[in-house]
Design a protein around this motif. Sequence first.
Motif, PDB file in Angstrom:
ATOM      1  N   TYR A  66       0.803  -1.226   0.000  1.00  0.00           N
ATOM      2  CA  TYR A  66       0.000   0.000   0.000  1.00  0.00           C
ATOM      3  C   TYR A  66       0.834   1.273   0.000  1.00  0.00           C
ATOM      4  N   PRO A  67       1.990   1.310   0.715  1.00  0.00           N
ATOM      5  CA  PRO A  67       2.772   2.549   0.697  1.00  0.00           C
ATOM      6  C   PRO A  67       3.420   2.866  -0.654  1.00  0.00           C
ATOM      7  N   LEU A  68       3.434   1.907  -1.595  1.00  0.00           N
ATOM      8  CA  LEU A  68       4.056   2.177  -2.898  1.00  0.00           C
ATOM      9  C   LEU A  68       3.229   3.213  -3.662  1.00  0.00           C
ATOM     10  N   GLU A  69       3.939   4.025  -4.465  1.00  0.00           N
ATOM     11  CA  GLU A  69       3.196   5.038  -5.221  1.00  0.00           C
ATOM     12  C   GLU A  69       2.293   4.405  -6.275  1.00  0.00           C
ATOM     13  N   LYS A  70       2.873   3.425  -7.007  1.00  0.00           N
ATOM     14  CA  LYS A  70       2.040   2.699  -7.970  1.00  0.00           C
ATOM     15  C   LYS A  70       1.634   1.385  -7.329  1.00  0.00           C
ATOM     16  N   LYS A  71       0.442   1.381  -6.772  1.00  0.00           N
ATOM     17  CA  LYS A  71       0.007   0.189  -6.048  1.00  0.00           C
ATOM     18  C   LYS A  71      -0.551  -0.849  -7.011  1.00  0.00           C
ATOM     19  N   PRO A  72      -0.029  -2.090  -6.918  1.00  0.00           N
ATOM     20  CA  PRO A  72      -0.648  -3.135  -7.737  1.00  0.00           C
ATOM     21  C   PRO A  72      -2.025  -3.481  -7.192  1.00  0.00           C
ATOM     22  N   LYS A  73      -2.894  -3.978  -8.095  1.00  0.00           N
ATOM     23  CA  LYS A  73      -4.193  -4.481  -7.640  1.00  0.00           C
ATOM     24  C   LYS A  73      -3.979  -5.840  -7.011  1.00  0.00           C
ATOM     25  N   ILE A  74      -4.592  -6.054  -5.855  1.00  0.00           N
ATOM     26  CA  ILE A  74      -4.477  -7.358  -5.219  1.00  0.00           C
ATOM     27  C   ILE A  74      -5.786  -8.112  -5.414  1.00  0.00           C
ATOM     28  N   VAL A  75      -5.708  -9.252  -6.079  1.00  0.00           N
ATOM     29  CA  VAL A  75      -6.886 -10.089  -6.261  1.00  0.00           C
ATOM     30  C   VAL A  75      -6.756 -11.279  -5.326  1.00  0.00           C
ATOM     31  N   SER A  76      -7.759 -11.455  -4.486  1.00  0.00           N
ATOM     32  CA  SER A  76      -7.646 -12.461  -3.432  1.00  0.00           C
ATOM     33  C   SER A  76      -8.507 -13.691  -3.723  1.00  0.00           C
ATOM     34  N   PHE A  77      -7.841 -14.841  -3.761  1.00  0.00           N
ATOM     35  CA  PHE A  77      -8.542 -16.119  -3.891  1.00  0.00           C
ATOM     36  C   PHE A  77      -8.267 -16.956  -2.662  1.00  0.00           C
ATOM     37  N   ILE A  78      -9.249 -17.723  -2.278  1.00  0.00           N
ATOM     38  CA  ILE A  78      -9.036 -18.705  -1.223  1.00  0.00           C
ATOM     39  C   ILE A  78      -9.343 -20.067  -1.824  1.00  0.00           C
ATOM     40  N   GLY A  79      -8.474 -21.033  -1.557  1.00  0.00           N
ATOM     41  CA  GLY A  79      -8.692 -22.363  -2.137  1.00  0.00           C
ATOM     42  C   GLY A  79      -7.904 -23.413  -1.378  1.00  0.00           C
ATOM     43  N   GLY A  80      -8.103 -24.646  -1.775  1.00  0.00           N
ATOM     44  CA  GLY A  80      -7.352 -25.729  -1.148  1.00  0.00           C
ATOM     45  C   GLY A  80      -7.703 -25.938   0.310  1.00  0.00           C
ATOM     46  N   LEU A  81      -8.940 -25.586   0.686  1.00  0.00           N
ATOM     47  CA  LEU A  81      -9.326 -25.736   2.096  1.00  0.00           C
ATOM     48  C   LEU A  81      -9.551 -27.209   2.431  1.00  0.00           C
ATOM     49  N   GLY A  82      -9.148 -27.584   3.632  1.00  0.00           N
ATOM     50  CA  GLY A  82      -9.410 -28.936   4.130  1.00  0.00           C
ATOM     51  C   GLY A  82      -8.946 -30.019   3.174  1.00  0.00           C
ATOM     52  N   GLY A  83      -7.806 -29.768   2.506  1.00  0.00           N
ATOM     53  CA  GLY A  83      -7.185 -30.813   1.698  1.00  0.00           C
ATOM     54  C   GLY A  83      -7.640 -30.907   0.261  1.00  0.00           C
ATOM     55  N   ARG A  84      -8.497 -29.966  -0.200  1.00  0.00           N
ATOM     56  CA  ARG A  84      -8.930 -30.061  -1.595  1.00  0.00           C
ATOM     57  C   ARG A  84      -7.762 -29.725  -2.533  1.00  0.00           C
ATOM     58  N   ASP A  85      -7.604 -30.542  -3.545  1.00  0.00           N
ATOM     59  CA  ASP A  85      -6.498 -30.347  -4.484  1.00  0.00           C
ATOM     60  C   ASP A  85      -6.720 -29.137  -5.381  1.00  0.00           C
ATOM     61  N   ILE A  86      -5.632 -28.501  -5.733  1.00  0.00           N
ATOM     62  CA  ILE A  86      -5.674 -27.506  -6.799  1.00  0.00           C
ATOM     63  C   ILE A  86      -4.672 -27.975  -7.849  1.00  0.00           C
ATOM     64  N   SER A  87      -5.175 -28.322  -9.015  1.00  0.00           N
ATOM     65  CA  SER A  87      -4.322 -28.902 -10.055  1.00  0.00           C
ATOM     66  C   SER A  87      -3.703 -27.787 -10.893  1.00  0.00           C
ATOM     67  N   PRO A  88      -2.720 -28.119 -11.749  1.00  0.00           N
ATOM     68  CA  PRO A  88      -2.158 -27.092 -12.641  1.00  0.00           C
ATOM     69  C   PRO A  88      -3.241 -26.433 -13.499  1.00  0.00           C
ATOM     70  N   VAL A  89      -4.205 -27.228 -13.955  1.00  0.00           N
ATOM     71  CA  VAL A  89      -5.287 -26.651 -14.774  1.00  0.00           C
ATOM     72  C   VAL A  89      -6.099 -25.667 -13.923  1.00  0.00           C
ATOM     73  N   ASP A  90      -6.351 -26.045 -12.668  1.00  0.00           N
ATOM     74  CA  ASP A  90      -7.083 -25.148 -11.757  1.00  0.00           C
ATOM     75  C   ASP A  90      -6.330 -23.822 -11.603  1.00  0.00           C
ATOM     76  N   PHE A  91      -5.000 -23.916 -11.492  1.00  0.00           N
ATOM     77  CA  PHE A  91      -4.219 -22.680 -11.354  1.00  0.00           C
ATOM     78  C   PHE A  91      -4.360 -21.800 -12.594  1.00  0.00           C
ATOM     79  N   GLU A  92      -4.430 -22.432 -13.775  1.00  0.00           N
ATOM     80  CA  GLU A  92      -4.646 -21.641 -15.001  1.00  0.00           C
ATOM     81  C   GLU A  92      -5.971 -20.902 -14.904  1.00  0.00           C
ATOM     82  N   THR A  93      -7.000 -21.614 -14.397  1.00  0.00           N
ATOM     83  CA  THR A  93      -8.319 -20.992 -14.239  1.00  0.00           C
ATOM     84  C   THR A  93      -8.224 -19.816 -13.259  1.00  0.00           C
ATOM     85  N   ILE A  94      -7.500 -20.027 -12.160  1.00  0.00           N
ATOM     86  CA  ILE A  94      -7.353 -18.961 -11.159  1.00  0.00           C
ATOM     87  C   ILE A  94      -6.662 -17.745 -11.790  1.00  0.00           C
TER      88      ILE A  94
END
Lengths: 390, 109
Positions: free
Chosen positions: A339-367
């Motif tokens: 936040y203190p940076l002059e040009k602030k990047p946008k932060i996009v927040s995802f939550i995943g992989g809860l309670g052991g659910r897999d996130i595959s490489p294809v899932d990461f592409e989707t994310i």
Amino acid sequence: VATRTGMEVSLAVSEAVKLANADVIAAYPITPQTHIVEHLAELVAQGELDAEYIPVESEHSALSACLGSSAAGARTFTATAGQGLELMHEVVYVASAMRLPIVMAVANRAVSSPLSVWGDHSDVMAVRDTGWIQIFVENGQEAIDQTICAFRMGEDRRVLLPVMVHLDGFHLSHMVEPMLFPDQAEVDAFLPPINYPLPLDPAKPVSMGDFAPPIVFTEAKWAQEINLEKSKEVILEVWHKFGERFGRNYKPVESYRCDDCDTLLMTMGSYSETAMMAIDKVREAGKKVGLLHLRLWRPFPYEELRQLAGKAKTIIVLDRAISMGMGGPVASEVRSALYPLEKKPKIVSFIGGLGGRDISPVDFETIINRGMEIAKTGSQREFEIFGVRE
Amino acid sequence: LAMLADSIKAAKKLKNEEQVTWKDIEVGGISTNPGSACQLQTGDWRSRRPTYDFSKCTKCALCQIYCPEGCIEQKEDCYFVADMYYCKGCGICSKECPTKVITMIEEKE
């Protein structure tokens, strides 16, 4: 010469503790415990590791016993996971405030309820503010390496802090991986014997864990905070020395194919290796996306993160825990660090992989694709949960 | 005991609490001066104080044994008296005294 062996990562952590020549291990086999302490019990019983193994009656007692042994100047180790970490919660704060260099491996898992023994970062986030050095490992090799490094970091006279080595429950702790086991002589040369400055000694009595009235409590906490912040210099030094000797180099924040990137994906823990495969794919498709991998969770690496992430326009952060009523804890800290940076990047927040659910490489592409879309058009929510069935 | 006495002397030379900065705090808040708690003036909590009628005193020392603060000393005249620097005014000595030597009165200062 280091030998390459296939082994379950939990057992490899135990072998690393043996290589580090720990003096005391206190543990309780709560569900969910890991094979780390089970294998250490075997190593001690078979005389392969000359250590005191204290089987206690709860996780609260496990860490309490560790306080005592560390205060007596012994090299001390324990391991826990999920509910076990919650049960020892009270003592977790005490270990860091008393500046006792205990090393604890945590196989990161979900916490009840619903009952789950599978992996995510919910247990870690509950001990985020406890004043321990916290390192997230990416794979089995790193679990060995960081366990050895953790003793040297924590026990350094300039640091004297407990260290948590976080390894993802199941995705790491229960996987069999090929790993290089360093020579005992090499580890001995790297890791000096413990030499705690003020150990419990009847000839020189001290009192530990004293009472602090309001007039000195603030000063005591500030001393602790300054010390944890400064420990980063030593952490970097230990990683540098480790790299020189063993040829594997570690940084607080790792970057993968980040040059010239507008968009960065950010992960913490073992998902980083899976995410790399997705990065390769989307780059083949011509999208300029790189990966940041957060290794040092505490002390938080502000400087390194700003250097690596400061030029990006969008950072997509994947959290494996929800701070209920708020969102992703890692995303929130990354956002606040940038936040203190002059040009602030946008932060996009995802939550995943809860309670052991897999996130595959294809899932990461989707994310990644969805994250880029949100960066352009926005989202109606502060964060999105990946893969939730609506 | 000699060591404890030295520590108490050392503790009394410590900085006043109000002057302690974070840099003065020992690693982990360890107290390296055993007995430094003797500096604490616990007597200022007191709302009642003990008074004595030594004509009834049998010098049995029960008051000294029961005192939770351990602040009752036997003086040269062999009577037992609480040290007001530490006495919290709990009244246990008064309650336990078999000959009713000790009467608690309200602390007015």
